[in-house]
Structures are given as C-alpha cells and as structure tokens.
Scaffold this motif. Sequence first.
Motif, PDB file in Angstrom:
ATOM      1  N   PHE A 118       0.439   4.831   5.046  1.00 26.09           N
ATOM      2  CA  PHE A 118      -0.940   4.841   5.536  1.00 26.09           C
ATOM      3  C   PHE A 118      -1.667   6.113   5.097  1.00 26.09           C
ATOM      4  O   PHE A 118      -2.772   6.054   4.537  1.00 26.09           O
ATOM      5  CB  PHE A 118      -0.956   4.726   7.057  1.00 26.09           C
ATOM      6  CG  PHE A 118      -2.308   4.956   7.672  1.00 26.09           C
ATOM      7  CD1 PHE A 118      -3.287   3.965   7.623  1.00 26.09           C
ATOM      8  CD2 PHE A 118      -2.624   6.162   8.277  1.00 26.09           C
ATOM      9  CE1 PHE A 118      -4.541   4.173   8.173  1.00 26.09           C
ATOM     10  CE2 PHE A 118      -3.866   6.379   8.833  1.00 26.09           C
ATOM     11  CZ  PHE A 118      -4.832   5.381   8.782  1.00 26.09           C
ATOM     12  N   TYR A 119      -1.050   7.267   5.328  1.00 23.64           N
ATOM     13  CA  TYR A 119      -1.726   8.518   4.996  1.00 23.64           C
ATOM     14  C   TYR A 119      -1.820   8.727   3.488  1.00 23.64           C
ATOM     15  O   TYR A 119      -2.759   9.374   3.010  1.00 23.64           O
ATOM     16  CB  TYR A 119      -1.014   9.694   5.664  1.00 23.64           C
ATOM     17  CG  TYR A 119      -1.401   9.836   7.120  1.00 23.64           C
ATOM     18  CD1 TYR A 119      -2.675  10.262   7.482  1.00 23.64           C
ATOM     19  CD2 TYR A 119      -0.500   9.514   8.133  1.00 23.64           C
ATOM     20  CE1 TYR A 119      -3.038  10.366   8.816  1.00 23.64           C
ATOM     21  CE2 TYR A 119      -0.861   9.610   9.468  1.00 23.64           C
ATOM     22  CZ  TYR A 119      -2.133  10.045   9.804  1.00 23.64           C
ATOM     23  OH  TYR A 119      -2.503  10.134  11.130  1.00 23.64           O
ATOM     24  N   ALA A 120      -0.879   8.179   2.733  1.00 28.15           N
ATOM     25  CA  ALA A 120      -0.985   8.253   1.280  1.00 28.15           C
ATOM     26  C   ALA A 120      -2.212   7.481   0.792  1.00 28.15           C
ATOM     27  O   ALA A 120      -2.959   7.949  -0.085  1.00 28.15           O
ATOM     28  CB  ALA A 120       0.285   7.704   0.625  1.00 28.15           C
ATOM     29  N   CYS A 121      -2.447   6.310   1.379  1.00 29.70           N
ATOM     30  CA  CYS A 121      -3.625   5.511   1.008  1.00 29.70           C
ATOM     31  C   CYS A 121      -4.923   6.217   1.406  1.00 29.70           C
ATOM     32  O   CYS A 121      -5.894   6.247   0.641  1.00 29.70           O
ATOM     33  CB  CYS A 121      -3.552   4.134   1.656  1.00 29.70           C
ATOM     34  SG  CYS A 121      -2.215   3.083   1.058  1.00 29.70           S
ATOM     35  N   VAL A 122      -4.935   6.794   2.597  1.00 30.04           N
ATOM     36  CA  VAL A 122      -6.127   7.509   3.063  1.00 30.04           C
ATOM     37  C   VAL A 122      -6.387   8.722   2.182  1.00 30.04           C
ATOM     38  O   VAL A 122      -7.533   8.984   1.775  1.00 30.04           O
ATOM     39  CB  VAL A 122      -5.967   7.945   4.531  1.00 30.04           C
ATOM     40  CG1 VAL A 122      -7.153   8.804   4.965  1.00 30.04           C
ATOM     41  CG2 VAL A 122      -5.848   6.730   5.435  1.00 30.04           C
ATOM     42  N   ALA A 123      -5.330   9.477   1.860  1.00 37.74           N
ATOM     43  CA  ALA A 123      -5.486  10.651   1.005  1.00 37.74           C
ATOM     44  C   ALA A 123      -6.025  10.249  -0.370  1.00 37.74           C
ATOM     45  O   ALA A 123      -6.899  10.926  -0.923  1.00 37.74           O
ATOM     46  CB  ALA A 123      -4.146  11.369   0.853  1.00 37.74           C
ATOM     47  N   TYR A 124      -5.513   9.138  -0.909  1.00 36.58           N
ATOM     48  CA  TYR A 124      -5.976   8.677  -2.222  1.00 36.58           C
ATOM     49  C   TYR A 124      -7.464   8.343  -2.200  1.00 36.58           C
ATOM     50  O   TYR A 124      -8.207   8.721  -3.121  1.00 36.58           O
ATOM     51  CB  TYR A 124      -5.168   7.452  -2.655  1.00 36.58           C
ATOM     52  CG  TYR A 124      -5.653   6.837  -3.946  1.00 36.58           C
ATOM     53  CD1 TYR A 124      -5.316   7.408  -5.168  1.00 36.58           C
ATOM     54  CD2 TYR A 124      -6.451   5.695  -3.943  1.00 36.58           C
ATOM     55  CE1 TYR A 124      -5.768   6.864  -6.357  1.00 36.58           C
ATOM     56  CE2 TYR A 124      -6.905   5.142  -5.125  1.00 36.58           C
ATOM     57  CZ  TYR A 124      -6.564   5.729  -6.331  1.00 36.58           C
ATOM     58  OH  TYR A 124      -7.018   5.194  -7.499  1.00 36.58           O
ATOM     59  N   SER A 125      -7.918   7.655  -1.151  1.00 36.24           N
ATOM     60  CA  SER A 125      -9.329   7.278  -1.078  1.00 36.24           C
ATOM     61  C   SER A 125     -10.219   8.511  -0.944  1.00 36.24           C
ATOM     62  O   SER A 125     -11.289   8.587  -1.558  1.00 36.24           O
ATOM     63  CB  SER A 125      -9.575   6.317   0.088  1.00 36.24           C
ATOM     64  OG  SER A 125      -9.381   6.961   1.333  1.00 36.24           O
ATOM     65  N   VAL A 126      -9.786   9.498  -0.157  1.00 39.03           N
ATOM     66  CA  VAL A 126     -10.581  10.715   0.025  1.00 39.03           C
ATOM     67  C   VAL A 126     -10.614  11.531  -1.262  1.00 39.03           C
ATOM     68  O   VAL A 126     -11.674  12.010  -1.685  1.00 39.03           O
ATOM     69  CB  VAL A 126     -10.024  11.557   1.188  1.00 39.03           C
ATOM     70  CG1 VAL A 126     -10.737  12.912   1.257  1.00 39.03           C
ATOM     71  CG2 VAL A 126     -10.193  10.816   2.508  1.00 39.03           C
TER      72      VAL A 126
END
Length: 278
Positions: A118-126
């Motif tokens: 989850f946090y990897a996906c969020v970090a990628y989008s940011v």
Amino acid sequence: MDTSAMTQVGRVRARRAAKGSLTRSAARAGLTARGVIYLLVGFLALRIAFGDGGQQADRSGAVAEIAAEPFGAVLLWALGIGLAGMALWRLSEALFGSAGPDGRKATKRLQAVVRSVFYACVAYSVLSFAAGSGDGGRSSDEQSRDVTAKALGMPAGQWIVGAAAVGIVVAGVWVGVRAVRRDFHDKLESGGMSARVRRLVDVTGVGGGAARGVVFAAAGGFAVRAAVDYRPDRAKGLDDTLRSFADTPFGPWLLVLVAAGLALFGLFSFALARWRRV
C-alpha cells in the motif's frame, strides 16, 4: 562451520541489518510522512465542515494542498521519500518480523506485506506527481467506486464485496477499541517520556485512533450498502465518508469532531516517529 550453522548466522546478520539504523530512519520518516497526510486531511475536513468544500479531504487533496504551497515540489519529494521509507520498514517487518513478542507471527507478517505494498503505491503516486509525470493519484471516492464496480461484476461479486465491507467495519471497530484501550503503549519506548508527554501522547493516540476507527467503520458500512443494493455508486471513499458526517442530525459538528480526531492522529504519528519501538 556446517551449512546449517552458516545459514543461521546469515539469518541473524540479516535480522540485525533489518533492525539497523537505516530501517529505523525509514520508519521514522514514514511515520512523519503519514502524520503530515493525516494532519492535512483533518484540516481539509474542517474546511468542509465550515462551508469550504472545494478540496478533496483525502490523500489526493493533501497532495494538492502541499503542491500549492511555496516550495511545494520540494515538500512533495520529501513526503514521497518518507512514504517510501514506510514501505521499506513494513517490508523488513514482513521478512524478519516486527518488534514485540508476537512480531514473527504469520498474521503480523501478512499485515506488514499488505502495508508495504500500500505505502509503496502511495509513495509512487506522490513521487510521480512531484516529478511532473502524475496527477497525485485519483480521489479515494473514484477508487472506491471503481473497485466496487469491478468486484460486483465478478461471479459472486455481491458476496465478495459484502465480505470485504464487513471486514472493513470490523477492522474499524477494532482500530477504535485498541486505541481506547491504549494498546499502543506496548509499542512505545516510554522510558524517556515525562508525565506530561505521556498524557499528550495518550490524548492523541486515543482521540486519533478512535476517529480513524469511526471513519473506517463508516466507509465499510457504505460498502455493505453498495453490495446489498448492487450499486457501486453507493460506495464511498474517505472524502465522501467524511462529508456524510455533516449530513447527520448533529450537523457539521460531528464532522468537526472527526476531523479534529484525524488531525490528532497526525500528531500521534509524529509521536510514534519519535518514540515507537522499531
């Protein structure tokens, strides 16, 4: 030294490396980044409660709010790197176990895997948004409706969505109960805290965790309704869920309380960044 002994030594060294300064720094950075997002979501929800509802009260709204500030691009890079640190920390927990006597249980490791992804996906989008090649991610409302629509279109889709929704409700209740019981004490290195700091951490942990649990449970309730009615448009993300609190008989004041609680959870995340046992 035989092969089994060498393997054991290798595992010990890997575990020590996973709990080393780099992973601790990643955890601190990740918890700080999470705190920033929750603070901004709480702030945006307060604006909605008082009649200024132009911005999404979710992660995408928080990213847009940061981008609009002076040096916004620099702040977004810092936020994205912090979230990547959170993903790295959770990955280390999945591989080597987390702090605490039950940190190596399969359920704990599975939770760590989900959180890491989850946090990897969020970090990628940011980070993509900071680099100018993304939009900061779709709103939580769009994501909820799209995922619900796809799931409802599957065989036994209503049962799948309903089961997942009930799981979210249960998780929300559990998050709130654990916060009220102050279970987070087990994860804190509280020896260096003064009595005043402990009280402040308790206020932010209990109030913030309870508000977070209420929001999760409410979002799960809307997903249950979407499954029962077979209508994906009834599913709500974080923004629509928060706005729904203003439509209750309590008026905007319930939303004010929930928004303040989310801001408290942001402050609690900052406290965890300082005192959480990693």
